[in-house]
Scaffold this active site. Structure first.
Site, PDB file in Angstrom:
ATOM      1  N   HIS A  20       0.850  -1.208   0.000  1.00  0.00           N
ATOM      2  CA  HIS A  20       0.000   0.000   0.000  1.00  0.00           C
ATOM      3  C   HIS A  20       0.880   1.250   0.000  1.00  0.00           C
ATOM      4  O   HIS A  20       0.635   2.193  -0.759  1.00  0.00           O
ATOM      5  CB  HIS A  20      -0.883   0.051   1.253  1.00  0.00           C
ATOM      6  CG  HIS A  20      -1.948  -1.008   1.315  1.00  0.00           C
ATOM      7  ND1 HIS A  20      -2.084  -1.878   2.377  1.00  0.00           N
ATOM      8  CD2 HIS A  20      -2.953  -1.333   0.449  1.00  0.00           C
ATOM      9  CE1 HIS A  20      -3.127  -2.672   2.178  1.00  0.00           C
ATOM     10  NE2 HIS A  20      -3.665  -2.376   1.008  1.00  0.00           N
ATOM     11  N   LYS A  44     -18.518  -5.751   6.687  1.00  0.00           N
ATOM     12  CA  LYS A  44     -17.267  -6.465   6.455  1.00  0.00           C
ATOM     13  C   LYS A  44     -16.540  -6.594   7.788  1.00  0.00           C
ATOM     14  O   LYS A  44     -16.449  -5.614   8.538  1.00  0.00           O
ATOM     15  CB  LYS A  44     -16.414  -5.659   5.459  1.00  0.00           C
ATOM     16  CG  LYS A  44     -15.573  -6.525   4.551  1.00  0.00           C
ATOM     17  CD  LYS A  44     -15.040  -5.714   3.403  1.00  0.00           C
ATOM     18  CE  LYS A  44     -13.827  -6.398   2.797  1.00  0.00           C
ATOM     19  NZ  LYS A  44     -13.268  -5.615   1.715  1.00  0.00           N
ATOM     20  N   ARG A  93      -1.952  -6.310  -8.536  1.00  0.00           N
ATOM     21  CA  ARG A  93      -0.855  -7.245  -8.253  1.00  0.00           C
ATOM     22  C   ARG A  93      -0.733  -8.317  -9.313  1.00  0.00           C
ATOM     23  O   ARG A  93       0.326  -8.598  -9.804  1.00  0.00           O
ATOM     24  CB  ARG A  93      -1.073  -7.927  -6.894  1.00  0.00           C
ATOM     25  CG  ARG A  93      -0.660  -7.080  -5.743  1.00  0.00           C
ATOM     26  CD  ARG A  93      -1.276  -7.546  -4.485  1.00  0.00           C
ATOM     27  NE  ARG A  93      -2.722  -7.387  -4.546  1.00  0.00           N
ATOM     28  CZ  ARG A  93      -3.527  -7.458  -3.517  1.00  0.00           C
ATOM     29  NH1 ARG A  93      -3.043  -7.731  -2.340  1.00  0.00           N
ATOM     30  NH2 ARG A  93      -4.816  -7.290  -3.648  1.00  0.00           N
ATOM     31  N   SER A 131      -2.859  -7.755   2.834  1.00  0.00           N
ATOM     32  CA  SER A 131      -3.129  -7.629   4.278  1.00  0.00           C
ATOM     33  C   SER A 131      -3.474  -9.004   4.863  1.00  0.00           C
ATOM     34  O   SER A 131      -3.059  -9.319   5.985  1.00  0.00           O
ATOM     35  CB  SER A 131      -4.308  -6.681   4.509  1.00  0.00           C
ATOM     36  OG  SER A 131      -4.022  -5.415   3.983  1.00  0.00           O
TER      37      SER A 131
END
Ligand code: ADP
Length: 167
Positions: A20, A44, A93, A131
């Site tokens: 990040h 979430k 990614r 993460s």
């Protein structure tokens, strides 16, 4: 010619990683201001509270000029409209990110045609980094120093190492 003064970098940042931070640093070469918009989504489940995620992002970006850390709930396009900022920055990614990001970018533009999404391709060092992976490593007391800034290492250790001892 339109000069974009700020771009939004939205995400969960649960917790923020070196991946990040790399995107934020590189986005600052393109835009004078980056508004990090942390998702405040009650549906979430996050490992870190909104307050903790904001605090970590403020700490890791304090030396960077032009970064603002904020949060939003509801639709990102509505938030963009509220702050009058229509460029979204997202990191890519791998091909696996692409399909989802492509869909979200198209939906956002359908919802508000002023929205443009810019994708920054991850630095090779961080292609594998997420993460979730970092939390998984922390849970097993692996070495997380290479993946996240120091204050995040500390926070992950408090959360996962200590709670494991108590259990
Ligand atoms: P979200 O739940 O919105 O995907 P994340 O915090 O997981 O939130 O990611 C925020 C953004 O950062 C996404 O665009 C994601 O692709 C990007 N990102 C996450 N990890 C990396 C990394 N290692 N390299 C580049 N971009 C990344």
């Amino acid at each position: 010619m339109n000069i974009v003064s700020a771009a939004i970098y939205p995400g969960s940042f649960d917790p923020p990683t070196n991946g990040h931070l790399d995107i934020i640093t590189r986005a600052l070469y393109l835009f004078p201001e980056i508004v990090i918009a942390v998702t405040d989504n009650i549906n979430k489940k996050h490992a870190f509270s909104l307050h903790e995620r904001i605090d970590l992002l403020q700490k890791i970006t304090k030396k960077l000029k032009g970064v603002k850390v904020t949060s939003f709930s509801g639709l990102l396009v509505d938030y963009a409209e509220r702050i009058n900022s229509f460029v979204l920055v997202r990191g890519l990614r791998a091909l696996s990110d692409f399909e989802y990001e492509f869909q979200v970018a198209l939906v956002n533009r359908k919802l508000n045609k002023k929205i443009e999404t810019i994708f920054l391709i991850t630095d090779q060092r961080y292609t594998f980094l997420s993460s979730s992976i970092v939390k998984e490593i922390a849970m097993h007391r692996g070495d997380i120093k290479k993946f996240v800034p120091q204050c995040v290492v500390k926070k992950l250790k408090e959360k996962y190492y200590i709670s494991k001892i108590i259990k």
